[in-house]
Design a protein around this motif. Sequence first.
Motif, mmCIF file in Angstrom:
data_model
loop_
_atom_site.group_PDB
_atom_site.id
_atom_site.type_symbol
_atom_site.label_atom_id
_atom_site.label_comp_id
_atom_site.label_asym_id
_atom_site.label_seq_id
_atom_site.Cartn_x
_atom_site.Cartn_y
_atom_site.Cartn_z
ATOM 1 N N LEU A 75 -37.609 -22.717 81.242
ATOM 2 C CA LEU A 75 -36.779 -22.895 82.423
ATOM 3 C C LEU A 75 -36.540 -24.369 82.722
ATOM 4 C CD1 LEU A 75 -38.461 -20.154 84.636
ATOM 5 C CD2 LEU A 75 -36.195 -20.037 83.581
ATOM 6 N N ARG A 76 -37.549 -25.190 82.476
ATOM 7 C CA ARG A 76 -37.414 -26.634 82.709
ATOM 8 C C ARG A 76 -36.423 -27.250 81.725
ATOM 9 N NH1 ARG A 76 -42.816 -27.501 82.554
ATOM 10 N NH2 ARG A 76 -43.111 -26.645 84.639
ATOM 11 N N MET A 77 -36.481 -26.807 80.461
ATOM 12 C CA MET A 77 -35.568 -27.354 79.453
ATOM 13 C C MET A 77 -34.133 -26.909 79.702
ATOM 14 S SD MET A 77 -38.163 -26.846 76.221
ATOM 15 C CE MET A 77 -37.082 -27.399 74.916
ATOM 16 N N GLN A 78 -33.971 -25.688 80.214
ATOM 17 C CA GLN A 78 -32.630 -25.259 80.600
ATOM 18 C C GLN A 78 -32.102 -26.086 81.758
ATOM 19 O OE1 GLN A 78 -32.958 -20.889 81.232
ATOM 20 N NE2 GLN A 78 -31.249 -20.784 79.823
ATOM 21 N N ARG A 79 -32.960 -26.284 82.747
ATOM 22 C CA ARG A 79 -32.537 -26.983 83.959
ATOM 23 C C ARG A 79 -32.293 -28.474 83.733
ATOM 24 N NH1 ARG A 79 -37.266 -27.564 87.962
ATOM 25 N NH2 ARG A 79 -37.717 -29.212 86.432
ATOM 26 N N ASP A 80 -33.204 -29.133 83.019
ATOM 27 C CA ASP A 80 -33.153 -30.583 82.900
ATOM 28 C C ASP A 80 -32.333 -31.066 81.715
ATOM 29 O OD1 ASP A 80 -34.834 -30.546 85.076
ATOM 30 O OD2 ASP A 80 -36.656 -30.943 83.921
ATOM 31 N N HIS A 81 -32.282 -30.256 80.650
ATOM 32 C CA HIS A 81 -31.600 -30.696 79.436
ATOM 33 C C HIS A 81 -30.359 -29.866 79.109
ATOM 34 C CE1 HIS A 81 -34.799 -33.537 78.195
ATOM 35 N NE2 HIS A 81 -35.610 -32.658 78.761
ATOM 36 N N TYR A 82 -30.128 -28.796 79.856
ATOM 37 C CA TYR A 82 -28.948 -27.957 79.649
ATOM 38 C C TYR A 82 -28.889 -27.427 78.215
ATOM 39 C CZ TYR A 82 -27.418 -29.973 84.071
ATOM 40 O OH TYR A 82 -27.333 -30.366 85.385
ATOM 41 N N LEU A 83 -30.046 -27.035 77.687
ATOM 42 C CA LEU A 83 -30.102 -26.589 76.297
ATOM 43 C C LEU A 83 -29.898 -25.084 76.186
ATOM 44 C CD1 LEU A 83 -33.166 -28.647 75.022
ATOM 45 C CD2 LEU A 83 -30.755 -29.104 74.569
ATOM 46 N N PRO A 84 -29.223 -24.628 75.130
ATOM 47 C CA PRO A 84 -29.112 -23.184 74.880
ATOM 48 C C PRO A 84 -30.458 -22.633 74.446
ATOM 49 C CG PRO A 84 -28.121 -24.422 73.091
ATOM 50 C CD PRO A 84 -28.452 -25.419 74.146
ATOM 51 N N LEU A 85 -30.649 -21.325 74.643
ATOM 52 C CA LEU A 85 -31.938 -20.712 74.362
ATOM 53 C C LEU A 85 -32.343 -20.839 72.896
ATOM 54 C CD1 LEU A 85 -31.745 -17.491 76.557
ATOM 55 C CD2 LEU A 85 -32.909 -19.639 77.054
ATOM 56 N N LYS A 86 -31.384 -20.762 71.987
ATOM 57 C CA LYS A 86 -31.704 -20.884 70.564
ATOM 58 C C LYS A 86 -32.351 -22.221 70.264
ATOM 59 C CE LYS A 86 -29.590 -20.954 65.960
ATOM 60 N NZ LYS A 86 -28.326 -20.881 65.189
ATOM 61 N N VAL A 87 -31.809 -23.289 70.844
ATOM 62 C CA VAL A 87 -32.360 -24.632 70.622
ATOM 63 C C VAL A 87 -33.747 -24.747 71.253
ATOM 64 C CG1 VAL A 87 -32.026 -27.087 71.099
ATOM 65 C CG2 VAL A 87 -30.071 -25.669 70.454
ATOM 66 N N ILE A 88 -33.905 -24.169 72.449
ATOM 67 C CA ILE A 88 -35.206 -24.209 73.114
ATOM 68 C C ILE A 88 -36.252 -23.485 72.278
ATOM 69 C CG2 ILE A 88 -36.498 -23.412 75.131
ATOM 70 C CD1 ILE A 88 -33.956 -23.841 76.778
#
Length: 257
Positions: A75-88
Amino acid sequence: MLRTPTGGAGNGAAGAGERLMSIGTVLTRLQDEFPEVTISKIRFLEAEGLVEPRRTPSGYRKFSQADVERLAQVLRMQRDHYLPLKVIREHLDAVARGEQPLLPAPGPQPEAADGSAGGPGDSGPGAPAEADRPTAARIGRAELLAAAGVGPEELAAWESYGLLTAAADGSFDAGAVTVARLVADLGRFGLEPRHLRAMRAAADREAGLVEQVVAPLRRHPNPRTRARAEATAKELATLSVRLHAALMETSLGVRID
């Protein structure tokens, strides 16, 4: 911040004596830092392979503290880095292997090589486009006919029943190619455009429900919340498609691969 009890273990596993948590408890722990997270969101992340909770014999999810921390990371990587789930997922898997991959700087990602902006629900900056999807945002009528392998009369009929809609300049959204191919495939089974109007109407109703949920996010004063609106819309659309498929399986008594 995330409330963390003592103890911890790897993803999906619990340490000796560690108390496992229900999905409701996990939600409570996450909502301190992520107030908009929901149980549906947690289930969606599980379905996407971002977390693997244990299951009781009766099928209930049980999460370890490591699972909660991994969810918080996602959730932090989505919020702070705007990354797609595949990359996360790839990033976290690399970290689990002992690697030290770099993350992009926080904030919206730059445009990809094909001109599309990377975001939480996109395939990621620079990711290759799927082979059967045009990379342009809009396509012309002739391009659509060629990509779908149909004639002008068929396209005109589909438009008359609202299955496809051209813009004022005559161009179509790139997703129109997928719609056209599926309509053509259904036509081979004798389903005519008039039979498919109900599907169009159902899709519009479902889209309206998604818009009701996403609209407050788009109007939110916090720019990070507004930036998550599109990712939330994609999540809801994905869940709606899965529900539709499950309902079809139940109604027909068949398994849809």
